[in-house]
Design a protein around this motif. Structure first.
Motif, PDB file in Angstrom:
ATOM      1  N   LYS A  17     -26.718  70.159  29.261  1.00 16.74           N
ATOM      2  CA  LYS A  17     -24.998  69.551  29.334  1.00 16.74           C
ATOM      3  C   LYS A  17     -24.539  70.040  28.099  1.00 16.74           C
ATOM      4  O   LYS A  17     -23.257  70.540  28.209  1.00 16.74           O
ATOM      5  N   ILE A  18     -24.988  69.731  26.764  1.00 21.31           N
ATOM      6  CA  ILE A  18     -24.516  70.218  25.679  1.00 21.31           C
ATOM      7  C   ILE A  18     -24.361  71.615  25.590  1.00 21.31           C
ATOM      8  O   ILE A  18     -23.226  72.419  25.381  1.00 21.31           O
ATOM      9  N   ASP A  19     -25.415  72.383  26.257  1.00 19.12           N
ATOM     10  CA  ASP A  19     -25.259  73.873  26.222  1.00 19.12           C
ATOM     11  C   ASP A  19     -23.716  74.407  27.113  1.00 19.12           C
ATOM     12  O   ASP A  19     -23.120  75.277  27.002  1.00 19.12           O
ATOM     13  N   GLY A  59     -21.303  72.720  27.210  1.00 17.66           N
ATOM     14  CA  GLY A  59     -19.896  72.232  26.695  1.00 17.66           C
ATOM     15  C   GLY A  59     -19.640  71.145  26.893  1.00 17.66           C
ATOM     16  O   GLY A  59     -18.181  70.596  26.759  1.00 17.66           O
ATOM     17  N   HIS A  60     -20.380  70.314  27.384  1.00 18.65           N
ATOM     18  CA  HIS A  60     -20.090  68.776  27.908  1.00 18.65           C
ATOM     19  C   HIS A  60     -20.661  67.872  27.039  1.00 18.65           C
ATOM     20  O   HIS A  60     -20.662  66.609  27.517  1.00 18.65           O
ATOM     21  N   GLY A  61     -21.388  68.238  25.942  1.00 16.65           N
ATOM     22  CA  GLY A  61     -22.157  67.154  25.248  1.00 16.65           C
ATOM     23  C   GLY A  61     -21.075  66.583  24.314  1.00 16.65           C
ATOM     24  O   GLY A  61     -19.908  66.892  23.817  1.00 16.65           O
ATOM     25  N   THR A  62     -21.532  65.185  24.045  1.00 13.79           N
ATOM     26  CA  THR A  62     -20.848  64.286  23.149  1.00 13.79           C
ATOM     27  C   THR A  62     -21.912  63.649  22.090  1.00 13.79           C
ATOM     28  O   THR A  62     -22.841  63.815  22.204  1.00 13.79           O
ATOM     29  N   ALA A  63     -21.035  62.843  21.056  1.00 12.84           N
ATOM     30  CA  ALA A  63     -21.955  62.543  20.204  1.00 12.84           C
ATOM     31  C   ALA A  63     -23.042  61.419  20.730  1.00 12.84           C
ATOM     32  O   ALA A  63     -24.043  61.232  20.174  1.00 12.84           O
ATOM     33  N   SER A  64     -22.522  60.730  21.638  1.00  9.60           N
ATOM     34  CA  SER A  64     -23.547  59.592  22.406  1.00  9.60           C
ATOM     35  C   SER A  64     -24.629  60.441  23.033  1.00  9.60           C
ATOM     36  O   SER A  64     -25.952  59.797  22.976  1.00  9.60           O
ATOM     37  N   ASP A  65     -24.632  61.638  23.344  1.00 13.85           N
ATOM     38  CA  ASP A  65     -25.764  62.540  23.773  1.00 13.85           C
ATOM     39  C   ASP A  65     -26.697  62.697  22.802  1.00 13.85           C
ATOM     40  O   ASP A  65     -28.034  62.614  22.801  1.00 13.85           O
ATOM     41  N   LEU A  66     -26.283  63.017  21.454  1.00 18.19           N
ATOM     42  CA  LEU A  66     -27.271  63.172  20.263  1.00 18.19           C
ATOM     43  C   LEU A  66     -28.005  61.675  19.934  1.00 18.19           C
ATOM     44  O   LEU A  66     -29.217  61.673  19.856  1.00 18.19           O
ATOM     45  N   GLU A  67     -27.322  60.745  20.145  1.00 15.28           N
ATOM     46  CA  GLU A  67     -28.097  59.436  19.901  1.00 15.28           C
ATOM     47  C   GLU A  67     -29.020  59.351  20.880  1.00 15.28           C
ATOM     48  O   GLU A  67     -30.108  58.768  20.745  1.00 15.28           O
ATOM     49  N   GLU A  68     -28.654  59.584  22.399  1.00 11.10           N
ATOM     50  CA  GLU A  68     -29.639  59.418  23.558  1.00 11.10           C
ATOM     51  C   GLU A  68     -30.875  60.093  23.019  1.00 11.10           C
ATOM     52  O   GLU A  68     -31.889  59.780  23.378  1.00 11.10           O
ATOM     53  N   MET A  69     -30.684  61.523  22.732  1.00  9.98           N
ATOM     54  CA  MET A  69     -31.797  62.142  22.591  1.00  9.98           C
ATOM     55  C   MET A  69     -32.661  61.680  21.362  1.00  9.98           C
ATOM     56  O   MET A  69     -33.766  61.665  21.606  1.00  9.98           O
ATOM     57  N   ALA A  87     -21.977  63.143  32.916  1.00  6.95           N
ATOM     58  CA  ALA A  87     -23.123  63.920  32.942  1.00  6.95           C
ATOM     59  C   ALA A  87     -22.608  64.975  34.127  1.00  6.95           C
ATOM     60  O   ALA A  87     -23.305  65.960  34.321  1.00  6.95           O
ATOM     61  N   PHE A  88     -22.049  64.351  35.307  1.00  8.04           N
ATOM     62  CA  PHE A  88     -21.522  65.189  36.334  1.00  8.04           C
ATOM     63  C   PHE A  88     -20.622  66.186  36.165  1.00  8.04           C
ATOM     64  O   PHE A  88     -19.321  65.940  35.694  1.00  8.04           O
ATOM     65  N   ASP A  89     -21.101  67.361  36.356  1.00 10.32           N
ATOM     66  CA  ASP A  89     -20.123  68.523  36.100  1.00 10.32           C
ATOM     67  C   ASP A  89     -19.209  68.739  37.555  1.00 10.32           C
ATOM     68  O   ASP A  89     -19.905  69.641  38.335  1.00 10.32           O
ATOM     69  N   LEU A  90     -18.185  68.287  37.453  1.00 12.56           N
ATOM     70  CA  LEU A  90     -17.132  68.645  38.521  1.00 12.56           C
ATOM     71  C   LEU A  90     -17.163  70.210  39.049  1.00 12.56           C
ATOM     72  O   LEU A  90     -17.408  70.684  40.058  1.00 12.56           O
ATOM     73  N   ASN A 124     -28.869  58.740  33.733  1.00 13.83           N
ATOM     74  CA  ASN A 124     -28.288  59.254  34.957  1.00 13.83           C
ATOM     75  C   ASN A 124     -29.322  59.458  36.312  1.00 13.83           C
ATOM     76  O   ASN A 124     -30.154  59.890  35.911  1.00 13.83           O
ATOM     77  N   HIS A 125     -28.869  59.203  37.295  1.00 13.67           N
ATOM     78  CA  HIS A 125     -29.651  59.195  38.651  1.00 13.67           C
ATOM     79  C   HIS A 125     -30.139  60.725  38.715  1.00 13.67           C
ATOM     80  O   HIS A 125     -29.003  61.451  38.573  1.00 13.67           O
ATOM     81  N   PHE A 126     -31.148  60.928  39.153  1.00 12.15           N
ATOM     82  CA  PHE A 126     -31.518  62.205  39.490  1.00 12.15           C
ATOM     83  C   PHE A 126     -31.332  62.702  40.903  1.00 12.15           C
ATOM     84  O   PHE A 126     -31.227  63.737  41.399  1.00 12.15           O
ATOM     85  N   TYR A 127     -31.137  61.475  41.409  1.00  8.39           N
ATOM     86  CA  TYR A 127     -31.272  61.833  43.312  1.00  8.39           C
ATOM     87  C   TYR A 127     -31.847  62.661  43.975  1.00  8.39           C
ATOM     88  O   TYR A 127     -31.521  63.762  44.427  1.00  8.39           O
TER      89      TYR A 127
END
Lengths: 614, 240
Positions: A527-529, A531-541, A587-590, B123-126
């Protein structure tokens, strides 16, 4: 057409089944050979194996689905080309070469060509990092790949020339030994260490190994003499160790762990290629000490090309009286070694998973206690040691414990063989006394403007240029041997992302934190790669990393987050510059979801994208 | 006093050969768990029962009780990690409690309530997972499988059939059945088998009994899972 569809499958498999008898521990070996012959493992093959070995079908299917090289029931081409996916291969152009090759063959990676002739895919590090980009074609190693080389391979495949008839220069693998010390430097006379062992006596030889302070070279650094003594209850008792109940299984087993799967490590390949006698002799010394009569070399599937050569060395040793019955004329000193091939599973480097695999099962780490030294292979007390550990043991038997203990540092006796790859002029094998600094090593291999080093592979430690005065030793930077160098300008985020993919791919799936956690980690890195990453993703990791470290079943899970945590800690900027300046990003990349629609319509213009311009 | 361990400051006795989980259940101390079932060989895969013993994390269902162990169990830190693991189990599969026949009788759902899980967090994996309705009496819905291998153990160790096993690796692990077709109907599984009733979630359910006990009267509708499992352990001890 896959050869599995042929009606004479039963006849074609008969020789393989007969060869292995009705021994259920041979399931994996049988499956490997069927894969090589039929290019897939179909349902009918599984039925035939289950029937032949009198095993429940579901157990055979479970094994077939576990190992990467068995392709889990999916067909692969008559020619199966697997590109090594380590970060060092990527740095040498792996992705571009694989793309070039696939396009030339009109192939999509992961799929078999329409005519069933060829398939192309990625595989975990094949242990050729000093001569990459590397690949395997039907199990044979390809090194130093470039477009010319791939053009030739395309021609050979199109003309359906058997791999055994391909020009041998394609399969040349170099040792690249660039610094020798006591293990690699001295000539070794096969039998010399055994003679010394017999002259000294098993108990006294154990005392020398004890005195040497030899610690396991696979990374964990457990004291070898202790392991051997636990396996030999009598020695343990004399030494005042806790004597474990070994039950009624008195037979002892000696296993050499040559499942060198840690990306960036290739020193065991070189030891087995050019110092096999030393390794086998070390195993035989160990067998004498603990009283083992059976030994196994667990050879990773990627090194299957060495099987013939190693069998040859074993045969020579039998002929010289160094293996088999009454070794060197000593009555009752019986020991022999069998080679067991892996089939693409990093987890089998973990000793209890390795034992499960030796027994022909899914490579799943066991619950401990009991430990393998008391309840190992088929319940027998089993010693599992690294290839290099056995090489050291042979030298110690020959020269004595004090000689060995005098080298290295206080807690790390002897030398360590490093596999050096990445950004340097002279990639290859370097043997150093423990205590050598990173700076010294970087200088010796000609690393220009080094920025970071991944010590001991993805499961090890990422060190920055500020830490180059640290040293290779158990008390500082413990290592199984991998040493990957990254010069200034390399994107360390991509290194960490590559390793996160590696762990997600290699997780055995047994425990929740590792099975799900490694995949979650991989997805966030992607997700980060993207271009959709945010600061909260770093915390999550960081949270995921703690969960993996503290809740996982085995070392794979506990170390899987290391590269991400280390780089987050030491190189936060490589993440921050990739983040969107938002607090939250779905996280969903439209736009990504429209990729299929774009492919179908053959469009890739701006209007066919959502919000990409921002 | 010998043969005692201490869990969260409470001293409890154990017998030789017992695991920490065994001793805890016998003493009325609840440690959250999913893949463990006292009737079967401990497995240690879900990791919910992880406790801290003398500073080290171990799965209490597989770790032998040893004299003098100082164990942390019901701590905020461990419960937060257990909640995260439960969330992982939810998102890696497809769990739709509102229309699952097992709702109210489901250990996964009950543990989630016990651990105050308010959202899936991740996030769900579905994943696309197969449903096998081929068997006349038993439904296998892999969407709800948490890979605890209780059915594997029950079929192998109690029923003597080995109907179930795992295949695949990592996140692609999946439950497979012992037939060439891959269908449950072609195995010798019977509705009366232990393996047909042991599933802690709704992955394996006996057909036509899905709603025989109405919602509102189900096991966990009025009792927390800790109470239910401790009572069961107490009852078991009464039988001994």
């Amino acid at each position: 057409m896959s050869q599995c569809d042929s009606p004479d499958l039963k006849q074609r498999l008969a020789p393989i089944l007969q060869k292995h008898g009705r021994d259920p521990t041979k399931v994996l070996q049988i499956l490997r050979e069927i894969q090589d012959t039929a290019h897939c493992i179909c349902g009918q093959s599984i039925d035939l194996i289950a029937e032949h070995l009198d095993l429940p079908r579901v157990r055979v299917a479970g094994v077939a689905g576990f190992y990467s090289f068995l392709a889990g029931g999916q067909a692969c081409g008559e020619y199966r080309v697997l590109f090594s996916d380590n970060i060092t291969d990527h740095m040498l152009g792996k992705a571009e070469l694989m793309d070039y090759f696939s396009k030339k063959l009109w192939l999509e990676p992961g799929k078999v060509s329409e005519d069933g002739l060829v398939s192309v895919d990625s595989t975990s590090c094949t242990g050729m990092c000093d001569q990459g980009p590397a690949a395997l074609v039907n199990g044979m190693p390809l090194t130093n790949l470039d477009e010319n080389c791939l053009d030739l391979i395309c021609e050979l495949i199109r003309s359906r020339k058997p791999v055994s008839d391909w020009p041998p220069m394609l399969f040349e693998v170099q040792d690249n030994i660039l610094r020798k010390d006591v293990l690699l430097g001295e000539a070794f006379e096969p039998g010399a260490a055994l003679k010394a062992t017999l002259a000294r006596g098993p108990r006294e030889t154990w005392a020398e190994v004890d005195k040497s302070n030899l610690r396991g070279r696979g990374g964990a650094g457990f004291k070898t003499a202790s392991k051997w003594s636990f396996c030999h209850a009598a020695i343990a008792e004399e030494e005042g160790h806790v004597v474990c109940d070994i039950g009624d299984r008195a037979e002892r087993i000696m296993v050499c762990n040559a499942d060198e799967g840690e990306p960036g490590t290739f020193k065991d390949r070189v030891l087995l290629n050019s110092y096999a006698d030393l390794v086998f002799e070390g195993m035989t010394v160990g067998a004498r000490v603990v009283g083992a009569r059976r030994g196994f070399l667990y050879l990773r599937g990627e090194y299957a090309y060495m099987l013939g050569k190693l069998e040859g060395v074993l045969q020579q040793r039998r002929e010289k009286g160094l293996l088999g019955k009454n070794i060197l004329g000593e009555q009752g000193f019986d020991f022999d070694i069998e080679i067991h091939l892996g089939a693409g599973a990093y987890i089998c480097g973990e000793e209890s998973a390795l034992i499960e695999s030796l027994e022909g099962k899914r490579g799943r780490p066991r619950n401990r206690p009991p430990f393998p030294v008391t309840h190992g292979y088929l319940g027998h007390p089993t010693v599992v040691d690294n290839v290099e550990t056995f090489a050291c043991a042979a030298k110690i038997a020959l020269h004595g414990g004090e000689w060995f203990a005098a080298m290295g540092t206080g807690q790390s006796a002897g030398t360590k063989i490093l596999s050096i790859s990445g950004d340097c002029e002279r990639r290859g094998i370097y043997e150093y006394p423990f205590g050598t600094t990173i700076r010294q090593i970087l200088q010796d291999c000609g690393a220009e403007d080094p920025y970071a080093v991944q010590v001991s592979g993805p499961s090890g430690t990422t060190i920055s240029w500020k830490e180059f005065d640290r040293m290779i030793a158990f008390e500082d930077l413990a290592t199984a041997g991998a040493f990957m160098i990254f010069k200034r300008g390399r994107d360390l985020f991509q290194m960490a992302r590559n390793f996160s993919h590696f762990f997600a791919h290699e997780s055995c799936g047994f425990c929740t934190p590792c099975r799900v956690g490694t995949t979650l980690m991989q997805r966030i890195m992607d997700k980060i790669d993207g271009g959709h990453g945010t600061a909260s993703d770093l915390e999550e990791m960081k949270n995921l990393g703690q969960l993996l470290k503290t809740m996982s079943h085995c070392g794979l899970g506990t170390s899987a987050a290391n590269p991400v945590l280390d780089t987050l800690n030491k190189f936060p900027d490589v993440y921050e510059q990739k983040l969107k300046a938002l607090a939250f990003e779905p996280a969903f990349d439209l736009d990504g979801a429209l990729a299929t629609a774009r492919r179908i319509t053959g469009r890739d213009d701006k209007e066919a994208h959502l919000g990409a311009e921002s | 006093m010998s043969n005692t361990i201490t869990i969260d400051g409470q001293t409890i006795p154990f017998q030789e050969g017992q695991t920490i989980m065994d001793a805890a259940l016998a003493a009325g101390v609840y440690i959250p768990h999913l893949c463990h079932n006292p009737e079967f060989t401990p497995h240690g895969s879900c990791k919910l029962c992880t406790v801290t013993v003398n500073g080290r994390n171990v799965a209490s269902c597989t770790m032998p009780a040893v004299e003098g162990q100082q164990i942390a169990n019901n701590t905020d830190e461990l419960n937060a990690k257990r909640r995260a693991l439960t969330q992982m189990l939810f998102v890696e599969g497809n769990h739709f409690c509102p229309f699952c026949e097992k709702s109210g009788n489901c250990n996964l759902q009950a543990v989630a309530y016990h651990l105050d899980m308010m959202s899936p967090h991740y996030n769900h994996f579905y994943p696309a997972r197969e449903v096998d309705a081929s068997h006349p009496d038993i439904l296998l819905d892999r969407n709800r499988c948490i890979l605890c291998e209780l059915c594997v153990r029950a079929s192998r160790d109690v029923d003597g059939k080995e109907v179930f096993g795992l295949s695949g690796r990592g996140i692609d692990c999946k439950l497979v059945v012992n037939s060439s077709s891959g269908d449950l109907v072609d195995t010798d599984l019977a509705a009366t088998d232990k393996a047909a009733s042991v599933c802690p979630t709704g992955a394996i359910i006996v057909k036509r009994h899905g709603f025989s006990v109405p919602i509102g009267q189900r096991i966990f509708d009025h009792k927390d899972i800790s109470q239910v499992q401790l009572e069961a352990a107490q009852k078991e001890r009464g039988h001994e």
